[in-house]
Each structure stands twice: as C-alpha cells, then as structure tokens.
Design a protein around this motif. Sequence first.
Motif: not given
Length: 150
Positions: A98-125
């Motif tokens: 259950a704690v791991a689930l909370a961690i992975i949910l936040i991890l997923l949000l950060l992964i999506l945030a990284f994709i969003g942040n890099r989309w214009q600045a570095d599409r390859i990343a």
Amino acid sequence: MSKALTYIIFIAIALGGGLAIGFNNLPGEWYQSLAKPPFNPPNWVFGPAWSILYVLIGIAGARTWMRGHLSVGMLIWAGQMVLNFLWSPFFFGLQAPAVALAIILILLLLILAFIGNRWQADRIAALLFLPYAAWVIFATTLNASIVYLN
C-alpha cells in the motif's frame, strides 16, 4: 565534462542504482504467497524490462543535465529517480504494497511531469520517457491489484 562521460555517469546512476536496489530487494516467499491478477508477468520479465528502461532514463537524464544542471527538468528527473529507487525497498523489503502504491503513483506523476517539461525543450528526452511511463502505468495497475487482492 565530455558528453560521452556525462552519458556514462547518468546511465551508471540509473542502471547501477536500479540493479543494486533490485538485487537487494528480490521477490521472495512473501511475494510468491500474494494473490496476483491474471496479467501478472513472470518474474524473469522485470529484470530485462527495467534494465532497458534504466538506460533510457539515464540517457534522458544526461540530456537534461547538459541543457541545465539545476533546471526544473533536472529536479523532476532527480525526484523521479528517488521515488523509483524507493519503490522496491517498500514493496519487497518492508512488504508494504500500500505504501509502495502511494510511491508509484507519485512516481508516475513525476514521469508525466518530466515528459511535459521536456516536450518543448528536448523532445528526445521526453520520448525516451514514454516507454518508462507505459511500464509504470502497468506496474501501478499491478501494484494496485495486489493491494486490492490481498
């Protein structure tokens, strides 16, 4: 620092850290005893999948580092690495899905945030993180199913 050395360091951080944490938090009897959903892959799939993903994560991290050491993208990358490295010790080591689930949910949000942040600045990343996002969506679903079934 040369570009090649930057790539080597970031791949070593991601792949080396991931492998070390994985080897220290192997699924054992406890995990085998859990009820799992029918889409649970065999254990041997996880090592190769994560190895490939860690190389992609390392390359994306190196690219982001070379564009700005203290950028928002770099901070997001570092944050997702911390959460990525915390998941296995909580799930397997502490046997706290259950704690791991909370961690992975936040991890997923950060992964999506990284994709969003890099989309214009570095599409390859950003594109390098798409397989990672897909795998973590699957892993989140698996983790949530294990919590639900147990």
